[in-house]
Design an enzyme around this catalytic site. Structure first.
Site, PDB file in Angstrom:
ATOM      1  N   CYS A 131      42.707 -40.899  29.549  1.00 49.38           N
ATOM      2  CA  CYS A 131      42.344 -41.459  28.534  1.00 49.38           C
ATOM      3  C   CYS A 131      43.090 -40.776  27.066  1.00 49.38           C
ATOM      4  O   CYS A 131      42.771 -39.511  27.008  1.00 49.38           O
ATOM      5  CB  CYS A 131      40.872 -41.697  28.051  1.00 49.38           C
ATOM      6  SG  CYS A 131      40.406 -42.543  26.543  1.00 49.38           S
ATOM      7  N   LYS A 185      42.345 -40.564  37.981  1.00 43.47           N
ATOM      8  CA  LYS A 185      43.560 -41.089  37.147  1.00 43.47           C
ATOM      9  C   LYS A 185      43.934 -40.292  36.097  1.00 43.47           C
ATOM     10  O   LYS A 185      43.276 -39.701  35.328  1.00 43.47           O
ATOM     11  CB  LYS A 185      42.945 -42.475  36.437  1.00 43.47           C
ATOM     12  CG  LYS A 185      43.887 -43.449  35.795  1.00 43.47           C
ATOM     13  CD  LYS A 185      43.439 -44.798  35.295  1.00 43.47           C
ATOM     14  CE  LYS A 185      44.443 -45.776  35.099  1.00 43.47           C
ATOM     15  NZ  LYS A 185      45.264 -45.669  33.715  1.00 43.47           N
ATOM     16  N   GLY A 229      51.689 -48.711  34.878  1.00 39.37           N
ATOM     17  CA  GLY A 229      52.483 -48.668  33.700  1.00 39.37           C
ATOM     18  C   GLY A 229      53.589 -49.705  33.848  1.00 39.37           C
ATOM     19  O   GLY A 229      54.325 -49.793  34.426  1.00 39.37           O
ATOM     20  N   ASP A 230      53.471 -50.682  32.719  1.00 34.74           N
ATOM     21  CA  ASP A 230      54.362 -51.720  32.595  1.00 34.74           C
ATOM     22  C   ASP A 230      54.441 -52.798  33.453  1.00 34.74           C
ATOM     23  O   ASP A 230      55.559 -53.528  33.738  1.00 34.74           O
ATOM     24  CB  ASP A 230      55.834 -50.954  32.507  1.00 34.74           C
ATOM     25  CG  ASP A 230      55.968 -50.064  30.951  1.00 34.74           C
ATOM     26  OD1 ASP A 230      55.191 -50.382  30.112  1.00 34.74           O
ATOM     27  OD2 ASP A 230      56.935 -49.488  30.883  1.00 34.74           O
ATOM     28  N   ARG A 247      47.387 -53.720  30.649  1.00 30.65           N
ATOM     29  CA  ARG A 247      47.413 -54.778  29.780  1.00 30.65           C
ATOM     30  C   ARG A 247      47.677 -56.090  30.094  1.00 30.65           C
ATOM     31  O   ARG A 247      47.505 -57.087  29.604  1.00 30.65           O
ATOM     32  CB  ARG A 247      48.217 -54.187  28.629  1.00 30.65           C
ATOM     33  CG  ARG A 247      47.559 -53.061  27.888  1.00 30.65           C
ATOM     34  CD  ARG A 247      48.395 -52.416  26.854  1.00 30.65           C
ATOM     35  NE  ARG A 247      49.470 -51.617  27.364  1.00 30.65           N
ATOM     36  CZ  ARG A 247      50.362 -51.337  26.702  1.00 30.65           C
ATOM     37  NH1 ARG A 247      50.685 -51.494  25.505  1.00 30.65           N
ATOM     38  NH2 ARG A 247      51.370 -50.582  27.499  1.00 30.65           N
TER      39      ARG A 247
END
Length: 323
Positions: A100, A139, A201-202, A225
Site C-alpha cells: 500500500c 503482496k 499491474g495494468d 482497477r
C-alpha cells in the site's frame, strides 16, 4: 491452482482495494468467474483492539470462499496474534500487505514502507506463518522507488520465512498508480523463487492478462482497477484464455441491472446511508464511457437515498436506449 492448502478455481484474482472490494462486490466478481477474491486491507492493530469495523472487514460470504483476508501492520507480535484469530475464521488465505502506497499507512512504517526494512519483513512473515495453519501470502511492489527496487530480495525473504505465494505489483511506491507497471520485475521474481508468483499491474482486459502470463511466466494474474465497475472482466479473461473468444461488453441494461443489485446488497450489508454513499463511486465506474455519464455522475453525487438513485438510473438507461 493451489496456494498452500487452498484450492482455487482458476488463476485470475481480484486485488484487495480499500473502499472497493467489500463483500457485495467480491460476490459479484466471484459469480463472474474470479478465482480468488481478497478483502479490503484490515488493520492488525484495529483487530488487536477488537475494533468492530476492522473485524467486519474480515467476514466472508459462503459464495466467495476460499477468500483471502489481507492484513496490514508492522509489529510482528500483533500480526501473529491477528493471524491466530483468523486461523479460527472463514479465511482461506491470510495475505500480508507490503504494497500500500498511501501516506497514512506508510508514515507508520506499514504497507510498502516495509520494503525498506528487509529484516522486519522476515520477522513479520515468520510470525504470521507460525501462528496459523492457513496459507500465508505477501503482496509487495517493485520497491520503494527506483533506487530501491528490491522486490526480488523481499520475495525471497517471504519464501524463506513461510509464505506460500507472493503478489508483485510492477510499480514502485513512488509511482503510486501512475505510469506503466514494470512487468520485467515480476519475471525476475518468478525466476528467483519457487513459490507461486501472482502478477499485478495494468491488467485492463483479456489481452493484457494473456500478455502478462506470457511475458513473465507468472502463475496467476491479479486484476485491480480494471475490475472497478466491471466484474465481467473475470469471465472475459477466462473465456479468452480458454477459448480465444472476446466476450462483448455488457449492455447498458445489464450494467444498470447489476448496479441495482449491487446497491441493494450494499445497503443490506452496511445500511442505507453508508451503502448509498459508497455505492455512488461504484456507479460512476460502472457507467464510465456511456452516453451522458459525466452529467449523470454530477447529479449522482448530490443524491443520498435509494429511490432518487433508482430514478436517476432509469432515466439514464432510457437515454442509452434512445441513442
Amino acid at each position: 491452482m493451489k496456494i498452500g492448502s487452498a484450492e482455487l478455481e482458476n488463476r485470475i484474482f481480484l486485488a484487495p482495494m480499500a473502499g472497493v472490494t467489500d463483500m457485495p462486490f467480491r460476490v459479484l466478481c466471484k459469480e463472474q468467474g474470479c478465482g480468488l477474491v481478497f478483502t479490503e486491507m484490515v488493520s492488525a492493530k484495529g483487530m488487536h483492539y477488537n475494533d468492530d469495523k476492522s473485524t467486519k472487514l474480515t467476514l466472508l460470504d459462503e459464495k466467495e470462499k476460499p477468500g483471502a483476508v489481507q492484513i496490514f501492520g508492522s509489529e510482528p507480535e500483533i500480526m501473529a496474534e491477528v493471524a491466530e484469530k483468523l486461523d479460527r475464521s472463514d479465511a482461506g488465505i491470510i495475505d500480508i500487505n507490503m504494497g500500500c502506497p498511501a501516506p497514512k499507512i506508510t508514515k507508520n512504517g506499514e504497507g510498502s514502507a516495509l520494503m525498506k526494512k528487509p529484516e522486519l519483513v522476515a520477522k513479520i512473515v515468520k510470525a504470521v506463518s507460525g501462528a496459523t495453519k492457513k496459507p500465508v501470502t505477501v503482496k509487495i511492489r517493485k520497491g520503494w522507488d527506483d533506487s530501491l527496487a528490491n522486490a526480488v530480495e523481499i520475495a525471497g525473504i517471504a519464501e524463506e520465512n513461510g509464505a506460500c505465494a507472493v503478489t508483485v505489483h510492477g510499480r514502485t511506491r513512488e509511482q503510486y498508480y501512475s505510469g506503466k507497471a514494470d512487468w520485467d520485475i515480476i519475471k525476475q521474481v518468478k525466476r528467483a523463487v519457487s513459490i507461486p508468483v501472482i502478477g499485478n499491474g495494468d491488467v485492463t482486459g483479456p489481452e493484457a492478462a494473456k500478455r502478462l502470463f506470457e511475458e513473465t511466466g507468472c502463475d496467476a494474474v491479479m486484476v485491480g482497477r480494471g475490475a472497478q465497475g466491471n466484474p465481467w472482466i473475470f469471465n472475459q479473461i477466462n473465456k479468452y484464455l480458454e477459448e480465444g473468444i472476446i466476450i462483448p461488453a455488457p449492455t447498458a441494461e445489464q450494467k444498470i441491472q447489476t448496479i441495482i443489485r449491487h446497491m441493494n446488497m450494499l445497503i443490506e450489508y452496511k445500511g442505507e446511508r453508508t451503502g448509498i454513499l459508497e455505492m455512488r463511486s461504484h456507479i460512476a465506474w460502472y457507467i464510465k464511457g456511456l452516453r451522458d455519464a459525466a452529467y449523470t455522475k454530477q447529479k449522482l453525487f448530490k443524491l443520498t437515498n435509494k429511490e432518487e438513485i433508482f430514478n436517476l438510473l432509469q432515466s439514464f438507461l432510457l437515454r442509452q436506449e434512445n441513442t
